[in-house]
Write a protein that holds these residues in place. Structure first.
Motif, PDB file in Angstrom:
ATOM      1  N   GLU A 113       0.825  -1.200   0.000  1.00 30.13           N
ATOM      2  CA  GLU A 113       0.000   0.000   0.000  1.00 30.13           C
ATOM      3  C   GLU A 113       0.864   1.256   0.000  1.00 30.13           C
ATOM      4  O   GLU A 113       0.556   2.234  -0.698  1.00 30.13           O
ATOM      5  N   ILE A 114       1.953   1.237   0.759  1.00 28.02           N
ATOM      6  CA  ILE A 114       2.870   2.380   0.777  1.00 28.02           C
ATOM      7  C   ILE A 114       3.535   2.550  -0.581  1.00 28.02           C
ATOM      8  O   ILE A 114       3.611   3.659  -1.134  1.00 28.02           O
ATOM      9  N   VAL A 115       3.976   1.452  -1.168  1.00 25.67           N
ATOM     10  CA  VAL A 115       4.597   1.495  -2.494  1.00 25.67           C
ATOM     11  C   VAL A 115       3.601   1.997  -3.534  1.00 25.67           C
ATOM     12  O   VAL A 115       3.944   2.789  -4.426  1.00 25.67           O
ATOM     13  N   ARG A 116       2.364   1.552  -3.438  1.00 19.06           N
ATOM     14  CA  ARG A 116       1.327   1.993  -4.384  1.00 19.06           C
ATOM     15  C   ARG A 116       1.123   3.502  -4.313  1.00 19.06           C
ATOM     16  O   ARG A 116       1.036   4.185  -5.334  1.00 19.06           O
ATOM     17  N   GLN A 117       1.077   4.037  -3.101  1.00 22.60           N
ATOM     18  CA  GLN A 117       0.911   5.480  -2.926  1.00 22.60           C
ATOM     19  C   GLN A 117       2.107   6.243  -3.491  1.00 22.60           C
ATOM     20  O   GLN A 117       1.953   7.295  -4.121  1.00 22.60           O
ATOM     21  N   MET A 118       3.316   5.732  -3.265  1.00 26.09           N
ATOM     22  CA  MET A 118       4.519   6.381  -3.781  1.00 26.09           C
ATOM     23  C   MET A 118       4.522   6.416  -5.306  1.00 26.09           C
ATOM     24  O   MET A 118       4.791   7.463  -5.924  1.00 26.09           O
ATOM     25  N   ASN A 119       4.203   5.287  -5.929  1.00 30.32           N
ATOM     26  CA  ASN A 119       4.204   5.226  -7.388  1.00 30.32           C
ATOM     27  C   ASN A 119       3.102   6.094  -7.998  1.00 30.32           C
ATOM     28  O   ASN A 119       3.299   6.727  -9.040  1.00 30.32           O
TER      29      ASN A 119
END
Length: 218
Positions: free
Chosen positions: A67-73
């Motif tokens: 979820e954190i990676v998704r928000q960053m991308n």
């Protein structure tokens, strides 16, 4: 029996609601117990994208917290859309990861803007930094305690004086538009052409060691 069933269902819903509230995590950014060399668990992946006639180098991210990676991308994709070419302007953008620790990831962008109408090229620098508690971009104000502006402005003016640089008319060191990026142990404020000084190419980098900002940082 019906009343007991309804009571049981009400208690179940209350417990589920309470559990959800209890699970909520505070994602407010803070430097508390900060360790510059701590592992982030985030892997930056170099990418290149053509946006119209512009060529943009940037980073995508992978890691164990989807979820954190998704928000960053998602935020990165939105950020680079600023460099899509127009009828008169094209951009050549390179980038580098300037910080990667368990608190934040930061990327700096070097931008060459070509304006065919004016027949000129401009060099700029911008940055995006991510709060690793939620993967969302950090604003400058997110790094500081309330009421930080005046003291930081004074420190910025002091840096300009140390460098012997004249400031542009109506110079404002701290605003919503102030570009910045983070290093593992420093904050770098960026003033592009006509934002900081009329001297040389007009681009100024003002670095502050994080340890020198204790008392202002969250």
């Amino acid at each position: 029996m019906k009343k007991l069933t309804l009571l049981f269902m009400a208690l179940l819903m209350f417990n589920l609601s309470f559990a959800k509230q209890k699970e909520k995590v505070d994602t407010t950014f803070t430097f508390a117990n900060f360790e510059p060399e701590s592992e982030s668990g985030i892997t930056p992946l170099k990418r290149t994208k053509v946006l119209g006639k512009s060529r943009v180098e940037y980073f995508a991210f992978s890691g164990k917290k989807p979820e954190i990676v998704r928000q960053m991308n998602k935020a990165m994709e939105k950020f680079i859309q600023e460099f899509k070419s127009t009828k008169t302007k094209t951009y050549t953008v390179t980038s580098k990861v300037t910080a990667n620790n368990s608190y934040f990831v930061s990327v700096a962008f070097n931008i060459i803007e070509k304006d065919s109408k004016a027949g000129m090229s401009f060099k700029e620098t911008d940055g995006i930094s991510f709060n690793l508690k939620n993967g969302k971009p950090l604003l400058l104000k997110d790094l500081f305690l309330p009421g930080y502006e005046k003291e930081l402005e004074n420190a910025i003016n002091g840096k300009f004086a140390e460098l012997g640089l004249p400031q542009t008319e109506r110079f404002k060191g701290v605003s919503k538009k102030t570009n910045f990026y983070l290093e593992n142990d420093a904050l770098v404020l960026v003033y592009n052409k006509n934002e900081g000084t009329p001297f040389a190419d007009g681009q100024v980098f003002i670095p502050f060691m994080l340890t020198n900002l204790i008392g202002l940082l969250k």
